[in-house]
Structures are given as C-alpha cells and as structure tokens.
Design a protein around this motif. Structure first.
Motif, PDB file in Angstrom:
ATOM      1  N   GLU A  66       9.939 -22.465  19.728  1.00  0.00           N
ATOM      2  CA  GLU A  66      10.714 -23.184  20.599  1.00  0.00           C
ATOM      3  C   GLU A  66      10.889 -24.127  20.737  1.00  0.00           C
ATOM      4  OE1 GLU A  66      13.448 -20.359  21.092  1.00  0.00           O
ATOM      5  OE2 GLU A  66      12.972 -19.792  23.026  1.00  0.00           O
ATOM      6  N   ARG A  67      11.731 -24.891  21.397  1.00  0.00           N
ATOM      7  CA  ARG A  67      11.745 -26.129  22.352  1.00  0.00           C
ATOM      8  C   ARG A  67      11.767 -25.323  23.836  1.00  0.00           C
ATOM      9  NH1 ARG A  67      16.504 -30.044  20.527  1.00  0.00           N
ATOM     10  NH2 ARG A  67      14.748 -31.726  19.816  1.00  0.00           N
ATOM     11  N   VAL A  68      11.149 -25.917  24.390  1.00  0.00           N
ATOM     12  CA  VAL A  68      11.570 -25.379  25.457  1.00  0.00           C
ATOM     13  C   VAL A  68      13.034 -25.748  26.594  1.00  0.00           C
ATOM     14  CG1 VAL A  68      10.643 -25.345  28.219  1.00  0.00           C
ATOM     15  CG2 VAL A  68       8.616 -25.793  25.968  1.00  0.00           C
ATOM     16  N   ASP A  69      13.569 -24.413  27.378  1.00  0.00           N
ATOM     17  CA  ASP A  69      14.720 -24.348  27.898  1.00  0.00           C
ATOM     18  C   ASP A  69      14.415 -25.994  28.633  1.00  0.00           C
ATOM     19  OD1 ASP A  69      16.302 -23.237  27.289  1.00  0.00           O
ATOM     20  OD2 ASP A  69      15.370 -21.352  28.022  1.00  0.00           O
ATOM     21  N   ALA A  70      14.931 -26.474  28.507  1.00  0.00           N
ATOM     22  CA  ALA A  70      15.248 -27.557  29.447  1.00  0.00           C
ATOM     23  C   ALA A  70      15.254 -27.064  31.098  1.00  0.00           C
ATOM     24  CB  ALA A  70      17.203 -28.652  29.259  1.00  0.00           C
ATOM     25  N   ASN A  71      14.808 -28.363  32.101  1.00  0.00           N
ATOM     26  CA  ASN A  71      15.082 -27.919  33.304  1.00  0.00           C
ATOM     27  C   ASN A  71      16.949 -28.368  33.191  1.00  0.00           C
ATOM     28  OD1 ASN A  71      15.488 -28.618  35.902  1.00  0.00           O
ATOM     29  ND2 ASN A  71      13.470 -29.331  36.279  1.00  0.00           N
ATOM     30  N   PRO A  72      17.379 -27.458  34.057  1.00  0.00           N
ATOM     31  CA  PRO A  72      18.650 -27.245  34.766  1.00  0.00           C
ATOM     32  C   PRO A  72      19.339 -28.717  35.109  1.00  0.00           C
ATOM     33  CG  PRO A  72      18.018 -25.181  35.449  1.00  0.00           C
ATOM     34  CD  PRO A  72      16.655 -26.393  34.725  1.00  0.00           C
ATOM     35  N   LEU A  73      18.530 -29.676  35.555  1.00  0.00           N
ATOM     36  CA  LEU A  73      18.687 -30.494  36.814  1.00  0.00           C
ATOM     37  C   LEU A  73      18.917 -31.598  34.952  1.00  0.00           C
ATOM     38  CD1 LEU A  73      16.998 -30.870  39.555  1.00  0.00           C
ATOM     39  CD2 LEU A  73      19.325 -30.076  39.078  1.00  0.00           C
ATOM     40  N   ILE A 112      18.350 -31.052  22.932  1.00  0.00           N
ATOM     41  CA  ILE A 112      18.831 -30.166  23.902  1.00  0.00           C
ATOM     42  C   ILE A 112      18.888 -28.641  23.211  1.00  0.00           C
ATOM     43  CG2 ILE A 112      19.953 -28.372  26.419  1.00  0.00           C
ATOM     44  CD1 ILE A 112      18.952 -30.719  27.426  1.00  0.00           C
ATOM     45  N   LEU A 113      19.867 -28.646  21.660  1.00  0.00           N
ATOM     46  CA  LEU A 113      20.242 -27.711  21.400  1.00  0.00           C
ATOM     47  C   LEU A 113      18.622 -26.511  20.792  1.00  0.00           C
ATOM     48  CD1 LEU A 113      23.595 -28.523  20.371  1.00  0.00           C
ATOM     49  CD2 LEU A 113      23.376 -26.755  21.872  1.00  0.00           C
ATOM     50  N   LYS A 114      19.659 -25.622  20.865  1.00  0.00           N
ATOM     51  CA  LYS A 114      18.170 -24.907  19.353  1.00  0.00           C
ATOM     52  C   LYS A 114      19.478 -23.681  18.606  1.00  0.00           C
ATOM     53  CE  LYS A 114      15.701 -23.234  23.124  1.00  0.00           C
ATOM     54  NZ  LYS A 114      15.401 -22.508  24.618  1.00  0.00           N
ATOM     55  N   GLY A 115      18.929 -23.420  17.706  1.00  0.00           N
ATOM     56  CA  GLY A 115      19.387 -22.404  16.461  1.00  0.00           C
ATOM     57  C   GLY A 115      20.505 -23.432  15.788  1.00  0.00           C
ATOM     58  N   HIS A 116      21.751 -22.306  15.475  1.00  0.00           N
ATOM     59  CA  HIS A 116      23.175 -22.416  14.170  1.00  0.00           C
ATOM     60  C   HIS A 116      23.434 -23.929  14.730  1.00  0.00           C
ATOM     61  CE1 HIS A 116      22.302 -19.143  12.116  1.00  0.00           C
ATOM     62  NE2 HIS A 116      22.687 -18.591  12.558  1.00  0.00           N
ATOM     63  N   GLN A 117      23.070 -24.239  16.390  1.00  0.00           N
ATOM     64  CA  GLN A 117      24.415 -25.276  17.067  1.00  0.00           C
ATOM     65  C   GLN A 117      23.231 -26.805  17.152  1.00  0.00           C
ATOM     66  OE1 GLN A 117      27.170 -24.816  17.702  1.00  0.00           O
ATOM     67  NE2 GLN A 117      27.412 -24.456  19.980  1.00  0.00           N
ATOM     68  N   ALA A 138      13.507 -34.681  38.282  1.00  0.00           N
ATOM     69  CA  ALA A 138      13.818 -34.019  38.401  1.00  0.00           C
ATOM     70  C   ALA A 138      13.092 -33.167  37.213  1.00  0.00           C
ATOM     71  CB  ALA A 138      15.558 -33.064  37.847  1.00  0.00           C
ATOM     72  N   SER A 139      12.232 -33.966  35.728  1.00  0.00           N
ATOM     73  CA  SER A 139      12.103 -33.957  34.239  1.00  0.00           C
ATOM     74  C   SER A 139      10.724 -33.288  35.530  1.00  0.00           C
ATOM     75  CB  SER A 139      12.239 -34.049  33.567  1.00  0.00           C
ATOM     76  OG  SER A 139      11.858 -35.296  33.655  1.00  0.00           O
ATOM     77  N   ARG A 140       9.829 -33.657  35.778  1.00  0.00           N
ATOM     78  CA  ARG A 140       8.326 -33.678  36.428  1.00  0.00           C
ATOM     79  C   ARG A 140       8.132 -32.447  37.437  1.00  0.00           C
ATOM     80  NH1 ARG A 140       6.862 -39.728  37.356  1.00  0.00           N
ATOM     81  NH2 ARG A 140       8.324 -39.917  36.490  1.00  0.00           N
TER      82      ARG A 140
END
Ligand code: HEM
Length: 672
Positions: free
Chosen positions: A292-299, A310-315, A402-404
C-alpha cells in the motif's frame, strides 16, 4: 546492609516504568505468597553462600564463571496468601494451555534472556528491600528494568553472550547498567525497535544477497541521503540528459556499490530500492493488497489533506471513482477550447510583437497550467484562483522540504517558524478555496465538471449513497489542482528544453504540425490524433525527465516478490527515473534523446511508466497528453526557439521534477 539502606532511601524517584516487564509481576506474586518467596530465597541463599565464586561452578542449570559475586538481602513484609504455584510442578492437561511466550514459529526469542534475568536478579548487586506497595519496590524494579535493558542491548538475547555478563564485577555492572540507560535513554521496546529489529532485517536481506549502506540507529542513512541531495543541487550540471547523479544521487552512488537492488534506512524504516521493471510491475499491481501507499509525512498531510493522493482503502476508491468520471476522454475533449483559449492568451503576451526575444518560460508555463486546471476542473480562471495559487506556491516549498526529512513524532505541533507558517498558509488556502467554491457553485452544478461531481451523491462499495463533506471536497480540489498544475507545467518545460536543444526534432515536429493542423488554425480533437512525431517526442520527454521520479510503497504483510522475501513493514522505493535511464533496458544510448525508440517495441512492458501503473495510474493522463500536444503545436506554429546561453541545467525533484534555475529560451517569431 549499608548499600541496602542506601537504595531504600531513594524514595519518590521519578523513574517511569513503561512498559513494565513481566518480572514486576513476579515480584508482586512473590510478595503476596510469602512461603514461595521463602522457598525461592532458600534456593538462592545457596548462591548467597557463594559470595564470590572462586572457580567456575554449576548452580542448578546455571553455569557461573569464576569471579561472579552473588548477594541477596531481602526483607519480606507481605501477608501470607493462597499457595497455587505448585500447579506448575504437575503435568498440564493440555500442552498449549500455558503459553505466556507464545507458541509456534513466532515463539518469543527473548524467553531465555527473561528466565535468566529473573534468576539472576538476586545477584544484581545490593537490591535491597522487596515489598509491594512501597517505593522500594519501584526502586528495585527500576533497577531490574535497567538490568533488562542492559541485557537486551548488549547481549541480544544470546545465552553465550549473557554468560559473559558475569565477568563484570559488582561495581562495574550497575555502573554499566546506569550508563547504558543514560546513554541510550530509551525503553527496552525502543532499543529493540532501533537496534535489534534493524539488525535482524539487515541480516534477512543479506542472506538473500541484498546489502546496502550500514544502518545508524535513529537516523538510519538519512544524513548521507540529505547530504548527497544538498551536494547535487548546489551547482548546475552539464547540459546533457544523464540526470540520475543529480536527481537521485543516493541511487547513483549506492547502486554502484551494492547493485541495482539495495537496502537503505529511512530513519529506522528499511527501504528496499530497486530499478528492476519486474519488481515495479509486481509491487504497483499489488496483488492481494500486499503493498500500500506509505503514510504521508504529517507535514505533507497538512498540504494534501484527505485527498485522493493521500487516501487509502474504501475512501480512496470512492474519490478515485469520482475523479475517473471527471477526467473521461469525452470530457477532456470538451475542454480543448478552454485549453486553446488559455494558451492563445499566453502566447499573445510573448515578445510584445518583437521578432526575437528571450524569456524565462517556466513561470509562464506554470501560470498557464494553473489557468487550465482551474478552468477545466473548477470552471474558474487563473485570476479567480490567483490567491490560492500564490499560497500553494509558498506551501509547496515548505512541504517539499518536510517530505525529504525523517519526521519526528509530534514535531508538527512544535511552534517553529516553519510550522507556524505552514499553518497560516493552510488556513488561508482553505478559506480561499471555500470562497471560490461558494462563488462558483451555480456554474459548477451546470457544468458537470470535477466540482459538481464531487458535490453530487455517490454509490460506494456496499451500495450506500454517500455525499462528500465540505472539507473533503476542498481537499480533493486542492489535490487535483496541485497534481494537475505542477506536473503539466514541468512536462512542458522539459519538452521545450529538449526541442530547444535538438533542433532537428523541432523542425520535424513543426513540419508535422504545419501539415496536419495548418499554420494558423488551432488543433482539434481530430487533428491531435494525427500528430505522431509530436507524440513520440512527448513520450521520450517523459522517459528522460520522469516527473514522478519514484514510487514508494509499503509491504502490509510478509510477501515474496520475484526472488526476494520482503518482511512486513519494509518500504519499497521503485526508482522509476533510474529504470528509465537503464542501459540494459534502453541500450547504450539510454541517456540520449531519441524519440524513434518509441516506434519500436519495448524490452519490458513495465520499463516505461511515467504515469504510473496499476490502481493508482494517473487520473489526469489524458488531459496531460492533450494539453501538451495543444500547447506544443501552438508554439511550434508561431515560433522557432533554442536554449539560451544563460540557461543553467538543474533538474531537481521538489514534489515533481522541475528546472531548478528556470528555463531561458530564445524565441524567433515565424512569418506565416
Ligand atoms: C505530464 C503530466 C503528469 C504526469 C507525468 C503524472 C504522473 C502521475 C503518476 C506517476 C501518478 C501515480 C502515482 C503513484 O502511483 O503513486 C499519478 C497519479 C495521479 N495523477 Fe498524475 N500526472 C500528470 C498529470 C496529471 C494531471 C493533469 C492530473 C489532474 C488533473 C493528475 C492527477 C493525478 C492524480 C489525482 C493522481 C493520483 C491517482 C490515485 O492515487 O489514484 N495528473 N500521476
């Protein structure tokens, strides 16, 4: 007894016991059942009699080397309780009815260590008073917890190494224990997470022939990773298409040392990096939901909110369904007049009637892409979305920083300058999007574009009717706006650069446009289909300058991909940019611009995936391709152009692949 007293005066100390080791409960139990405590003491008193083992000796099952000191000072202050412990002297009714350490292949690896620490505890020097409901228990338990941490850290549950512990003297041992605790400053669980698990994972991959840079606790390889990026972006590169050393410097360096598939550490998370097309295919298709996709950095999440990227699954499935409808081919074709209109306006401003002029096109191209995405998705134009656009530009810079980096939990709540700025921009952006949506509500409802689709009712997996909330709609608009604007603009920049460098291909493309579309009329849906050479040029542009750069996925369970056994939690970094430049897949000319290679069949179907592959395949691919063809053919109709001598080549991954120093081109107006 002197030392014992000393310990018992350490009342109300603030050492936090988290998590409590199981030995705490052994203390409690023996505190409640005094006769068992006495029996245990009797057994250990034999040890006590030894004081200092003058030679190697076997006590029960424990092999004690010479020099080991064994002390025991226990004061019992607990009432008698019910004696139930003898049940463990009898055979059990069912062998599986008592499994505190688990059973089967995942049986606790630390049981040996646990048993030994429990037995060794009385030998840990001068732990004195022993009761329940007294601070002394806390003191002794803390010491025990520290001892356990010490054991875990230094001996990794290994019995042979554990024995070596007894070579420490009675003074050295507690000092070592305390120092260890002070230096590490982490709980046992964290020590396992930071040291033991990475060690196991490294070994697991090494056995399969996959190695990588050495792991460093907490930061992993992030420091080197960031240093390489900083170094790469510090100066422009020569004007060629061998971009991997600059856009993926870590891949360039580590793949040369460890091979095309290697393991590095993003903090304490293992990342398996690869440029193998087969692995790209298997991971991106994610058969059986193994990745699955990696959870995004909270920032990063602050920027993208709860949108499709960003979303996963049913959403995600629901948002994806809506986006697919919004960007269907018929709909995209209906936007062609809007795209032509926006492009004409931009081109009319170029040069102000001058025959030859130089401009920095990347800014204009960004504005154009923003205008188009704004019009086709939200029915607004660039002027209306100007405030959002400006705010997003600023946010984008902070997010890409932030993402790096490795995210430290809770860091986003620290009121640093950047965090405060992020919040301010986020708030302003949301407010501006909300105002824009309110303003255009009526128009959107009639147009049937993305916004009206987002606002309507939808049927989800269990046939329930759902309507997206106001915040979800705003987030989705932001996601599409961002994904559409940045990527289309960057793709156009690189196509213009390549045509400006390779003038023979510019001429070929212009000839085709003039013969298929004509010199004055704008392209139509029909004529766009016949622009074969332009299509090849765009494909080669996406190969040499892939905007996504890489895909990152996470194994949700242990899974075998190709020959590689991947443990759950491992992140897979699919380095698409490296794959697109691989000489094994594209021949010795992999770094050269040669659109004709797309007239031939490819070696591997997954060796070229600029728009992704599998369920997350780009929603806007049709729009992006049509947009590029229209804009390029309209530029080719009016101008010839070449790269300015002032241009500095600096492809750089921010959120996509952008020209770091802009794109300076010299244009000459063509007489029709
Ligand atoms: C040349 C331009 C473009 C390129 C190269 C590109 C590339 C990509 C890639 C590689 C992905 C897959 C990411 C992944 O698997 O993790 C993706 C996803 C996506 N793209 Fe694009 N894109 C482009 C233009 C656009 C445009 C114009 C839009 C919208 C108008 C758009 C919207 C999206 C969205 C919403 C996703 C997420 C899909 C999902 O997660 O289901 N893209 N894009």
């Amino acid at each position: 007894m002197k030392k014992a007293k000393k310990f018992s005066t350490y009342k109300n100390n603030n050492i936090i016991l988290s998590p409590l080791p199981s030995e705490v409960f052994i203390f409690l139990a023996s505190g409640m059942h005094q006769e068992w405590q006495n029996k245990a003491r009797e057994e250990v008193q034999n040890l006590n009699d030894l004081k200092i083992a003058s030679k190697r000796v076997k006590v029960g099952n424990i092999d004690i080397p010479g020099g080991t000191r064994a002390w025991l000072h226990c004061i019992m202050i607990q009432s008698y309780g019910e004696n139930l412990l003898m049940r463990f002297a009898e055979p059990r009714k069912h062998s599986c009815s008592y499994i505190p350490f688990g059973v089967g292949p995942n049986y606790c690896v630390g049981q040996t260590s646990h048993d030994l620490t429990t037995i060794f505890f009385p030998c840990v020097p001068d732990v004195c008073t022993w009761s329940n409901g007294d601070d002394a228990l806390v003191t002794s338990t803390c010491l025990h917890q520290i001892a356990f941490l010490f054991f875990d850290l230094l001996f990794k549950f290994n019995l042979e190494r554990l024995r070596r512990y007894s070579r420490f003297s009675v003074v050295e041992a507690p000092v070592g224990i305390m120092l260890c605790h002070a230096v590490c400053g982490v709980s046992r669980k964290q020590a396992v997470r930071l040291i033991w698990t990475p060690w196991l994972i490294r070994r697991h991959f090494e056995k399969q022939g996959i190695s990588g840079p050495p792991y460093r606790p907490i930061s992993g390889n992030t420091k080197e990773f960031l240093r390489m990026y900083a170094e790469a972006r510090s100066k422009p590169m020569t004007l060629c298409h061998d971009i991997i050393p600059r856009v993926a410097p870590f891949y360039h360096r580590w793949s040369a040392m460890y091979g095309k598939t290697f393991l590095y550490w993003h903090g304490c998370t293992p990342r398996l990096v690869t440029s193998d097309p087969e692995l790209h295919k298997e991971v991106l298709m994610s058969v059986g939901g193994s990745f699955e996709r990696v959870d995004a950095n909270p920032l990063t999440k602050i920027f993208f909110g709860q949108g499709i990227t960003i979303l996963k699954g049913h959403q995600w499935a629901l948002h994806r369904k809506i986006a697919d409808q919004a960007f269907k081919m018929e709909r995209v074709k209906s936007w062609i007049p809007d795209i032509i209109d926006s492009t004409t306006r931009m081109l009319n401003k170029w040069g102000n009637g001058v025959e030859e002029f130089e401009i920095e096109v990347s800014r204009d191209v960004q504005n154009l892409a923003s205008d188009i995405i704004s019009r086709v998705s939200f029915g607004s134009n660039y002027e209306q979305g100007k405030e959002i656009f400006k705010l997003q530009e600023q946010q984008y810079h902070l997010v890409s920083l932030a993402s790096r980096s490795v995210y430290i939990p809770g860091f986003r709540f620290v009121p640093t300058k950047k965090n405060r700025e992020r919040r301010r921009l986020e708030k302003l952006t949301r407010e501006s999007v909300r105002v824009l949506l309110e303003k255009n509500k009526q128009a959107h409802n009639r147009s049937g574009n993305l916004l009206s689709l987002l606002m309507s009712c939808h049927t989800c997996v269990n046939n329930k009717e759902v309507r997206l909330g106001w915040d979800e709609i705003i987030d989705e608009c932001k996601n599409i706006y961002f994904a559409g604007k940045e990527s289309s603009a960057d793709a156009l920049n690189w196509a213009l650069l390549l045509l400006g460098m390779h003038l023979e291909w510019q001429d070929k493309a212009r000839q085709e446009v003039l013969s298929v579309v004509g010199s004055v009329k704008p392209p139509t849906a029909h004529t766009l289909n016949d622009l074969r050479i332009l299509n090849l040029i765009i494909q080669e542009t996406h190969r040499l300058y892939p905007l996504g750069g890489a895909f990152v996925r996470q194994a949700t369970k242990g899974v075998k991909v190709g020959n590689i056994d991947i443990p759950a939690g491992t992140q897979i970094y699919l380095c698409m940019a490296a794959m697109h430049h691989d000489t094994e897949l594209w021949g010795e000319s992999a770094n050269e611009f040669n659109p004709m290679r797309f007239a031939e069949p490819r070696k591997h179907p997954c060796s070229y995936i600029p728009f992704g592959f599998g369920p997350h395949f780009c929603v806007g691919e049709k729009l992006a391709m049509i947009e590029m063809k229209i804009i390029l053919s309209m530029i080719l109709q009016r101008f010839s152009f070449l790269v300015s001598p002032t241009y500095a080549h600096g492809p750089l991954f921010m959120m996509g692949l952008s020209p770091q120093y802009g794109l300076q081109l010299v244009f000459r107006r063509l007489s029709n």
